[in-house]
Scaffold this active site. Structure first.
Site, PDB file in Angstrom:
ATOM      1  N   ASP A  31       0.792  -0.717  -0.436  1.00 37.35           N
ATOM      2  CA  ASP A  31      -0.185  -0.220  -0.161  1.00 37.35           C
ATOM      3  C   ASP A  31       0.961   1.185  -0.158  1.00 37.35           C
ATOM      4  O   ASP A  31       2.300   0.959   0.561  1.00 37.35           O
ATOM      5  CB  ASP A  31      -0.387   0.184   1.438  1.00 37.35           C
ATOM      6  CG  ASP A  31      -2.118   1.409   1.147  1.00 37.35           C
ATOM      7  OD1 ASP A  31      -3.175   0.699   1.433  1.00 37.35           O
ATOM      8  OD2 ASP A  31      -1.907   2.261   0.938  1.00 37.35           O
ATOM      9  N   ASN A  88     -13.098  -3.313   2.972  1.00 37.90           N
ATOM     10  CA  ASN A  88     -13.744  -1.928   3.136  1.00 37.90           C
ATOM     11  C   ASN A  88     -14.774  -2.046   1.576  1.00 37.90           C
ATOM     12  O   ASN A  88     -14.182  -2.260   0.796  1.00 37.90           O
ATOM     13  CB  ASN A  88     -12.949  -0.547   2.805  1.00 37.90           C
ATOM     14  CG  ASN A  88     -11.976  -0.096   3.653  1.00 37.90           C
ATOM     15  OD1 ASN A  88     -12.259  -1.122   4.730  1.00 37.90           O
ATOM     16  ND2 ASN A  88     -10.618   0.244   4.373  1.00 37.90           N
ATOM     17  N   HIS A 101     -10.653  -5.177  -3.181  1.00 39.35           N
ATOM     18  CA  HIS A 101      -8.991  -5.273  -2.852  1.00 39.35           C
ATOM     19  C   HIS A 101      -9.104  -6.219  -1.562  1.00 39.35           C
ATOM     20  O   HIS A 101      -9.829  -5.135  -1.192  1.00 39.35           O
ATOM     21  CB  HIS A 101      -7.960  -4.000  -3.332  1.00 39.35           C
ATOM     22  CG  HIS A 101      -8.648  -3.339  -2.221  1.00 39.35           C
ATOM     23  ND1 HIS A 101      -9.550  -2.063  -3.357  1.00 39.35           N
ATOM     24  CD2 HIS A 101      -7.867  -2.206  -1.452  1.00 39.35           C
ATOM     25  CE1 HIS A 101     -10.026  -1.199  -1.947  1.00 39.35           C
ATOM     26  NE2 HIS A 101      -9.233  -1.355  -1.207  1.00 39.35           N
ATOM     27  N   HIS A 103      -7.301  -6.163   2.048  1.00 39.31           N
ATOM     28  CA  HIS A 103      -5.922  -5.209   2.800  1.00 39.31           C
ATOM     29  C   HIS A 103      -5.380  -6.516   3.617  1.00 39.31           C
ATOM     30  O   HIS A 103      -6.250  -7.386   4.411  1.00 39.31           O
ATOM     31  CB  HIS A 103      -6.749  -4.104   3.850  1.00 39.31           C
ATOM     32  CG  HIS A 103      -7.013  -3.069   3.120  1.00 39.31           C
ATOM     33  ND1 HIS A 103      -5.959  -1.577   3.036  1.00 39.31           N
ATOM     34  CD2 HIS A 103      -7.442  -2.711   2.685  1.00 39.31           C
ATOM     35  CE1 HIS A 103      -7.013  -0.729   2.388  1.00 39.31           C
ATOM     36  NE2 HIS A 103      -8.044  -1.557   1.475  1.00 39.31           N
TER      37      HIS A 103
HETATM   38  P1  5GP Z   1      -9.329   1.874   0.379  1.00 38.85           P
HETATM   39  O1  5GP Z   1      -9.715   2.417   1.034  1.00 38.85           O
HETATM   40  O2  5GP Z   1     -10.135   2.048  -0.952  1.00 38.85           O
HETATM   41  O3  5GP Z   1     -10.511   0.176   0.875  1.00 38.85           O
HETATM   42  O4  5GP Z   1      -7.988   1.555   0.085  1.00 38.85           O
HETATM   43  C1  5GP Z   1      -7.273   1.481  -0.993  1.00 38.85           C
HETATM   44  C2  5GP Z   1      -5.936   1.418  -0.931  1.00 38.85           C
HETATM   45  O5  5GP Z   1      -5.149   1.459  -1.764  1.00 38.85           O
HETATM   46  C3  5GP Z   1      -5.777   3.041   0.625  1.00 38.85           C
HETATM   47  O6  5GP Z   1      -4.922   2.267   1.736  1.00 38.85           O
HETATM   48  C4  5GP Z   1      -4.238   3.501  -0.676  1.00 38.85           C
HETATM   49  O7  5GP Z   1      -3.080   3.793   0.183  1.00 38.85           O
HETATM   50  C5  5GP Z   1      -4.122   3.176  -1.668  1.00 38.85           C
HETATM   51  N1  5GP Z   1      -3.647   3.228  -3.113  1.00 38.85           N
HETATM   52  C6  5GP Z   1      -4.313   4.566  -3.736  1.00 38.85           C
HETATM   53  N2  5GP Z   1      -3.616   4.335  -4.313  1.00 38.85           N
HETATM   54  C7  5GP Z   1      -2.493   3.433  -4.535  1.00 38.85           C
HETATM   55  C8  5GP Z   1      -1.329   3.201  -5.438  1.00 38.85           C
HETATM   56  O8  5GP Z   1      -1.489   4.087  -6.353  1.00 38.85           O
HETATM   57  N3  5GP Z   1      -0.626   2.834  -5.229  1.00 38.85           N
HETATM   58  C9  5GP Z   1      -0.560   2.080  -3.965  1.00 38.85           C
HETATM   59  N4  5GP Z   1       0.571   1.225  -4.246  1.00 38.85           N
HETATM   60  N5  5GP Z   1      -1.768   1.843  -3.859  1.00 38.85           N
HETATM   61  C10 5GP Z   1      -2.808   2.654  -3.786  1.00 38.85           C
END
Ligand code: 5GP
Ligand code: ZN
Length: 110
Positions: A31, A88, A101, A103
């Site tokens: 992340d 999420n 995705h 986590h």
């Molecule tokens: P969500 O809140 O949608 O469950 O989590 C999305 C996650 O993706 C967040 O923890 C954020 O930091 C991560 N993220 C967003 N854009 C990128 C990216 O371009 N590269 C990587 N490696 N992580 C990302």
């Protein structure tokens, strides 16, 4: 594959990411803004918006994501200390990237 989806672009190699694992079904990468000492994302190559959009034919993908997460936890040496696996779901559930995705969060002191 959706052209304007950041995780589709990472999964297809169009956008760079620190890939830790890849197979025909999914990719695993760090992340970009970690919420734990170890914070990995397990991301299917198929574009699925969220858990709400899963269909019966996606059961294998979900099962595989969890098995790969288990192996990633082992490789990152957080399996024994423990970790969280988290989806999420939609905005109210904290989802900001609308490509499914999982986590993997861990690495805190025991
Ligand atoms: P969500 O809140 O949608 O469950 O989590 C999305 C996650 O993706 C967040 O923890 C954020 O930091 C991560 N993220 C967003 N854009 C990128 C990216 O371009 N590269 C990587 N490696 N992580 C990302
Ligand atoms: Zn996508």
């Amino acid at each position: 594959m959706e052209n304007d989806c950041i995780f589709c672009n990472i999964a297809s190699g169009k956008t760079g990411a620190d890939l830790l694992f890849e197979d025909e079904t999914l990719v695993v990468f760090k992340d970009i803004k970690p919420h734990a000492p170890t914070h990995l994302l397990i991301v299917p190559k198929k574009h699925i918006r969220s858990v709400n959009d899963l269909t019966a034919e996606d059961q294998g993908i979900i099962g595989h994501m969890i098995m790969v997460a288990k192996e990633a936890a082992k490789r990152e040496s957080v399996n024994e200390s423990g970790y969280k696996l988290l989806f999420n779901v939609e905005r109210g559930g904290g989802q900001v990237i609308f490509h499914l995705h999982l986590h993997l969060l861990g690495g805190w002191e025991r």
